[in-house]
Design a protein around this motif. Structure first.
Motif, mmCIF file in Angstrom:
data_model
loop_
_atom_site.group_PDB
_atom_site.id
_atom_site.type_symbol
_atom_site.label_atom_id
_atom_site.label_comp_id
_atom_site.label_asym_id
_atom_site.label_seq_id
_atom_site.Cartn_x
_atom_site.Cartn_y
_atom_site.Cartn_z
ATOM 1 N N ARG A 137 0.849 -1.200 0.000
ATOM 2 C CA ARG A 137 0.000 0.000 0.000
ATOM 3 C C ARG A 137 0.883 1.249 0.000
ATOM 4 O O ARG A 137 1.918 1.298 0.661
ATOM 5 C CB ARG A 137 -0.930 -0.004 1.199
ATOM 6 C CG ARG A 137 -1.854 -1.219 1.147
ATOM 7 C CD ARG A 137 -3.234 -0.915 1.646
ATOM 8 N NE ARG A 137 -4.055 -2.107 1.571
ATOM 9 C CZ ARG A 137 -4.781 -2.456 0.519
ATOM 10 N NH1 ARG A 137 -4.801 -1.697 -0.543
ATOM 11 N NH2 ARG A 137 -5.505 -3.552 0.538
ATOM 12 N N ARG B 268 -6.547 3.871 4.687
ATOM 13 C CA ARG B 268 -6.235 2.462 4.935
ATOM 14 C C ARG B 268 -6.516 1.580 3.721
ATOM 15 O O ARG B 268 -6.159 0.421 3.699
ATOM 16 C CB ARG B 268 -7.008 1.943 6.149
ATOM 17 C CG ARG B 268 -6.639 2.661 7.417
ATOM 18 C CD ARG B 268 -5.189 2.370 7.776
ATOM 19 N NE ARG B 268 -4.730 3.300 8.800
ATOM 20 C CZ ARG B 268 -3.558 3.896 8.785
ATOM 21 N NH1 ARG B 268 -2.714 3.682 7.827
ATOM 22 N NH2 ARG B 268 -3.218 4.723 9.745
ATOM 23 N N GLU B 269 -7.163 2.121 2.718
ATOM 24 C CA GLU B 269 -7.415 1.398 1.467
ATOM 25 C C GLU B 269 -6.518 1.951 0.360
ATOM 26 O O GLU B 269 -6.873 1.905 -0.819
ATOM 27 C CB GLU B 269 -8.891 1.530 1.079
ATOM 28 C CG GLU B 269 -9.845 0.938 2.108
ATOM 29 C CD GLU B 269 -9.590 -0.551 2.332
ATOM 30 O OE1 GLU B 269 -9.375 -1.283 1.346
ATOM 31 O OE2 GLU B 269 -9.608 -0.974 3.500
#
Length: 102
Positions: free
Chosen positions: A46, A56-57
């Motif tokens: 990420r 967080r995505e």
């Protein structure tokens, strides 16, 4: 975590982007604009710049270990010409070097 194939291959030459955005960045200033060689493809993770702001995505990005001759980073470097620095850099910070294939 699958995704698109890495844009750059091991052994390929890349230039680190010279942009200077505000906020959190993980790419050291001293390698920006410099040409290095992909030493290793580390995998997909990420985007840490997005994670730093609570996303967080965050998008998955390919992380590369890029090697630079020490003298290309610091012109007044007095060590051996064989000395190198390796830095892990995310794909969105890398650009192809003219004349090289991706």
């Amino acid at each position: 975590m699958s995704g698109p194939a890495p844009r750059y291959a091991r052994g390929g030459r890349v230039r680190v982007s010279e942009r200077f955005p505000p906020g959190h960045v993980r790419t050291p200033w001293y390698c920006r604009g410099k040409i290095g060689q992909v030493e290793r493809i580390c995998g997909r993770f990420r985007n840490p710049e997005q994670l730093a702001y609570g996303d967080r995505e965050a998008a998955l990005e390919t992380l590369y270990r890029v090697g630079f001759p020490s003298r290309s980073l610091w012109p007044d470097y007095r060590g051996s010409e064989r000395d190198r620095v390796e830095i892990e850099i995310y794909e969105h910070w890398l650009e192809p070097v003219s004349g090289d294939t991706e």
